[in-house]
Design a protein around this motif. Structure first.
Motif, PDB file in Angstrom:
ATOM      1  N   GLU A  48      26.950  45.627  42.188  1.00 23.90           N
ATOM      2  CA  GLU A  48      26.850  44.255  41.682  1.00 23.90           C
ATOM      3  C   GLU A  48      26.860  44.226  40.160  1.00 23.90           C
ATOM      4  O   GLU A  48      27.508  43.372  39.559  1.00 23.90           O
ATOM      5  CB  GLU A  48      25.595  43.574  42.221  1.00 23.90           C
ATOM      6  CG  GLU A  48      25.717  43.203  43.685  1.00 23.90           C
ATOM      7  CD  GLU A  48      24.440  42.628  44.270  1.00 23.90           C
ATOM      8  OE1 GLU A  48      23.350  42.850  43.703  1.00 23.90           O
ATOM      9  OE2 GLU A  48      24.544  41.949  45.305  1.00 23.90           O
ATOM     10  N   ALA A  49      26.161  45.151  39.532  1.00 20.18           N
ATOM     11  CA  ALA A  49      26.153  45.218  38.067  1.00 20.18           C
ATOM     12  C   ALA A  49      27.561  45.483  37.538  1.00 20.18           C
ATOM     13  O   ALA A  49      27.999  44.862  36.563  1.00 20.18           O
ATOM     14  CB  ALA A  49      25.190  46.296  37.591  1.00 20.18           C
ATOM     15  N   PHE A  50      28.284  46.388  38.185  1.00 21.93           N
ATOM     16  CA  PHE A  50      29.658  46.699  37.791  1.00 21.93           C
ATOM     17  C   PHE A  50      30.550  45.466  37.949  1.00 21.93           C
ATOM     18  O   PHE A  50      31.345  45.135  37.064  1.00 21.93           O
ATOM     19  CB  PHE A  50      30.191  47.857  38.640  1.00 21.93           C
ATOM     20  CG  PHE A  50      31.623  48.212  38.352  1.00 21.93           C
ATOM     21  CD1 PHE A  50      31.950  48.977  37.243  1.00 21.93           C
ATOM     22  CD2 PHE A  50      32.638  47.780  39.188  1.00 21.93           C
ATOM     23  CE1 PHE A  50      33.272  49.310  36.973  1.00 21.93           C
ATOM     24  CE2 PHE A  50      33.965  48.118  38.929  1.00 21.93           C
ATOM     25  CZ  PHE A  50      34.271  48.876  37.810  1.00 21.93           C
ATOM     26  N   ALA A  51      30.404  44.766  39.071  1.00 25.89           N
ATOM     27  CA  ALA A  51      31.245  43.596  39.353  1.00 25.89           C
ATOM     28  C   ALA A  51      30.937  42.436  38.401  1.00 25.89           C
ATOM     29  O   ALA A  51      31.841  41.718  37.989  1.00 25.89           O
ATOM     30  CB  ALA A  51      31.049  43.145  40.787  1.00 25.89           C
ATOM     31  N   TYR A  62      38.568  44.012  42.317  1.00 27.96           N
ATOM     32  CA  TYR A  62      38.977  42.750  41.725  1.00 27.96           C
ATOM     33  C   TYR A  62      40.286  42.946  40.987  1.00 27.96           C
ATOM     34  O   TYR A  62      40.713  44.065  40.731  1.00 27.96           O
ATOM     35  CB  TYR A  62      37.907  42.155  40.806  1.00 27.96           C
ATOM     36  CG  TYR A  62      37.502  43.033  39.647  1.00 27.96           C
ATOM     37  CD1 TYR A  62      38.210  43.004  38.449  1.00 27.96           C
ATOM     38  CD2 TYR A  62      36.397  43.866  39.738  1.00 27.96           C
ATOM     39  CE1 TYR A  62      37.845  43.804  37.391  1.00 27.96           C
ATOM     40  CE2 TYR A  62      36.015  44.656  38.674  1.00 27.96           C
ATOM     41  CZ  TYR A  62      36.740  44.616  37.501  1.00 27.96           C
ATOM     42  OH  TYR A  62      36.378  45.404  36.440  1.00 27.96           O
ATOM     43  N   SER A  63      40.911  41.819  40.672  1.00 27.02           N
ATOM     44  CA  SER A  63      42.199  41.839  39.994  1.00 27.02           C
ATOM     45  C   SER A  63      42.130  40.907  38.800  1.00 27.02           C
ATOM     46  O   SER A  63      41.645  39.785  38.905  1.00 27.02           O
ATOM     47  CB  SER A  63      43.279  41.365  40.966  1.00 27.02           C
ATOM     48  OG  SER A  63      44.518  41.305  40.322  1.00 27.02           O
ATOM     49  N   LEU A 122      46.309  43.463  37.168  1.00 25.14           N
ATOM     50  CA  LEU A 122      45.804  44.832  37.155  1.00 25.14           C
ATOM     51  C   LEU A 122      44.588  44.896  38.073  1.00 25.14           C
ATOM     52  O   LEU A 122      43.642  44.133  37.920  1.00 25.14           O
ATOM     53  CB  LEU A 122      45.431  45.266  35.736  1.00 25.14           C
ATOM     54  CG  LEU A 122      46.613  45.346  34.771  1.00 25.14           C
ATOM     55  CD1 LEU A 122      46.130  45.745  33.394  1.00 25.14           C
ATOM     56  CD2 LEU A 122      47.652  46.339  35.261  1.00 25.14           C
ATOM     57  N   HIS A 123      44.623  45.816  39.014  1.00 25.27           N
ATOM     58  CA  HIS A 123      43.598  45.905  40.048  1.00 25.27           C
ATOM     59  C   HIS A 123      42.572  46.983  39.708  1.00 25.27           C
ATOM     60  O   HIS A 123      42.922  48.055  39.228  1.00 25.27           O
ATOM     61  CB  HIS A 123      44.240  46.219  41.401  1.00 25.27           C
ATOM     62  CG  HIS A 123      45.345  45.275  41.744  1.00 25.27           C
ATOM     63  ND1 HIS A 123      45.134  43.965  42.081  1.00 25.27           N
ATOM     64  CD2 HIS A 123      46.693  45.440  41.751  1.00 25.27           C
ATOM     65  CE1 HIS A 123      46.289  43.374  42.303  1.00 25.27           C
ATOM     66  NE2 HIS A 123      47.248  44.254  42.110  1.00 25.27           N
ATOM     67  N   THR A 124      41.307  46.660  39.960  1.00 21.45           N
ATOM     68  CA  THR A 124      40.218  47.611  39.775  1.00 21.45           C
ATOM     69  C   THR A 124      39.515  47.771  41.115  1.00 21.45           C
ATOM     70  O   THR A 124      39.250  46.786  41.807  1.00 21.45           O
ATOM     71  CB  THR A 124      39.215  47.095  38.720  1.00 21.45           C
ATOM     72  OG1 THR A 124      39.912  46.938  37.492  1.00 21.45           O
ATOM     73  CG2 THR A 124      38.062  48.054  38.533  1.00 21.45           C
ATOM     74  N   ARG A 125      39.216  49.004  41.448  1.00 21.75           N
ATOM     75  CA  ARG A 125      38.550  49.308  42.716  1.00 21.75           C
ATOM     76  C   ARG A 125      37.610  50.476  42.466  1.00 21.75           C
ATOM     77  O   ARG A 125      38.030  51.505  41.931  1.00 21.75           O
ATOM     78  CB  ARG A 125      39.606  49.680  43.744  1.00 21.75           C
ATOM     79  CG  ARG A 125      39.076  49.991  45.087  1.00 21.75           C
ATOM     80  CD  ARG A 125      40.250  50.361  45.993  1.00 21.75           C
ATOM     81  NE  ARG A 125      39.753  50.770  47.271  1.00 21.75           N
ATOM     82  CZ  ARG A 125      40.208  50.347  48.422  1.00 21.75           C
ATOM     83  NH1 ARG A 125      41.218  49.533  48.461  1.00 21.75           N
ATOM     84  NH2 ARG A 125      39.684  50.768  49.548  1.00 21.75           N
ATOM     85  N   LYS A 126      36.344  50.321  42.837  1.00 25.75           N
ATOM     86  CA  LYS A 126      35.372  51.388  42.634  1.00 25.75           C
ATOM     87  C   LYS A 126      34.397  51.415  43.808  1.00 25.75           C
ATOM     88  O   LYS A 126      33.924  50.378  44.257  1.00 25.75           O
ATOM     89  CB  LYS A 126      34.619  51.168  41.317  1.00 25.75           C
ATOM     90  CG  LYS A 126      33.744  52.340  40.943  1.00 25.75           C
ATOM     91  CD  LYS A 126      33.241  52.226  39.514  1.00 25.75           C
ATOM     92  CE  LYS A 126      32.409  53.445  39.201  1.00 25.75           C
ATOM     93  NZ  LYS A 126      31.931  53.429  37.829  1.00 25.75           N
ATOM     94  N   LYS A 184      40.258  37.576  41.282  1.00 27.58           N
ATOM     95  CA  LYS A 184      39.608  37.451  42.581  1.00 27.58           C
ATOM     96  C   LYS A 184      38.999  38.801  42.892  1.00 27.58           C
ATOM     97  O   LYS A 184      39.318  39.803  42.266  1.00 27.58           O
ATOM     98  CB  LYS A 184      40.596  37.037  43.661  1.00 27.58           C
ATOM     99  CG  LYS A 184      41.757  37.993  43.840  1.00 27.58           C
ATOM    100  CD  LYS A 184      42.730  37.461  44.854  1.00 27.58           C
ATOM    101  CE  LYS A 184      43.935  38.387  44.928  1.00 27.58           C
ATOM    102  NZ  LYS A 184      44.949  37.889  45.828  1.00 27.58           N
ATOM    103  N   GLY A 185      38.120  38.849  43.821  1.00 24.09           N
ATOM    104  CA  GLY A 185      37.530  40.138  44.138  1.00 24.09           C
ATOM    105  C   GLY A 185      36.508  40.017  45.240  1.00 24.09           C
ATOM    106  O   GLY A 185      36.246  38.948  45.749  1.00 24.09           O
ATOM    107  N   SER A 186      35.944  41.162  45.561  1.00 23.09           N
ATOM    108  CA  SER A 186      34.945  41.174  46.615  1.00 23.09           C
ATOM    109  C   SER A 186      34.068  42.402  46.485  1.00 23.09           C
ATOM    110  O   SER A 186      34.452  43.399  45.898  1.00 23.09           O
ATOM    111  CB  SER A 186      35.629  41.191  47.987  1.00 23.09           C
ATOM    112  OG  SER A 186      36.381  42.384  48.133  1.00 23.09           O
ATOM    113  N   ILE A 187      32.880  42.237  46.989  1.00 26.77           N
ATOM    114  CA  ILE A 187      31.968  43.363  47.138  1.00 26.77           C
ATOM    115  C   ILE A 187      31.665  43.402  48.627  1.00 26.77           C
ATOM    116  O   ILE A 187      31.328  42.389  49.207  1.00 26.77           O
ATOM    117  CB  ILE A 187      30.652  43.155  46.371  1.00 26.77           C
ATOM    118  CG1 ILE A 187      30.899  43.162  44.885  1.00 26.77           C
ATOM    119  CG2 ILE A 187      29.638  44.215  46.748  1.00 26.77           C
ATOM    120  CD1 ILE A 187      29.648  42.971  44.074  1.00 26.77           C
ATOM    121  N   GLY A 188      31.795  44.534  49.215  1.00 24.55           N
ATOM    122  CA  GLY A 188      31.535  44.600  50.643  1.00 24.55           C
ATOM    123  C   GLY A 188      31.010  45.953  51.058  1.00 24.55           C
ATOM    124  O   GLY A 188      31.249  46.953  50.408  1.00 24.55           O
TER     125      GLY A 188
END
Length: 166
Positions: free
Chosen positions: A35-38, A8-9, A13-17, A154-158
């Motif tokens: 999901e908990a992190f997001a 997500y951003s 600033l972008h976060t990716r895990k 915005k962001g996504s879980i995939g």
């Protein structure tokens, strides 16, 4: 490697895990952790996006300030400047007649009203940006001549699978 990727951003600033199935023991546990992190700061991220949209300067108006507009009624009978703002989820407006105040004073009153009524929003935005996007400032957003927020939340879980060559 199989697992779940969260990205997500917030304010540019972008976060990716990545949450590996192997590290969490199963795909279901890795997904739950992702999901908990997001979702951890989702409400505050939405608030940042909303505040930035309300406060950031824009190119799509002659003056660049959102929430202040000039209106003229059909047939040119009356014209006025209006300031809009949202307070506690309710949209408010204050109109200033050009006939009563004159063009310049009505315009300045609308800008002053908008600034006064959104001062708390600017403070809250600065507070949230300090927590979630250190290095970004609400003042920089305020003077930026961009349309809308530069990078909305915005962001996504995939599900991601990466094959290693055999």
């Amino acid at each position: 490697m199989l697992g779940w990727l969260v990205q997500y951003s917030v304010a540019g600033l972008h976060t990716r895990k990545f949450f590996s199935d192997r590290a969490f023991g199963s795909s279901a546990r890795a997904k739950a952790a992702a999901e908990a992190f997001a979702m951890k700061d989702l409400e505050e991220h939405r608030q940042i996006r909303s505040l930035r949209r309300m406060l950031i300067r824009r190119k799509n108006t002659p003056h660049g300030i959102p929430g202040v507009s000039r209106y003229a009624r059909p047939q040119g009978t009356t014209a006025f400047w209006v300031a809009y703002w949202t307070q506690d989820g309710v949209r408010h407006q204050k109109k200033y007649s050009i006939l009563r105040h004159g063009e310049r004073e009505a315009r300045e009153l609308a800008f002053a009203t908008r600034a006064e009524m959104t001062a708390g929003n600017l403070e809250r935005l600065a507070e949230l940006l300090e927590i979630h996007a250190p290095g970004r400032s609400a003042a920089a957003d305020q003077s930026s001549p961009r349309i809308g927020s530069p990078v909305p939340v915005k962001g996504s879980i995939g599900r991601r699978g990466v094959r290693r060559p055999s």
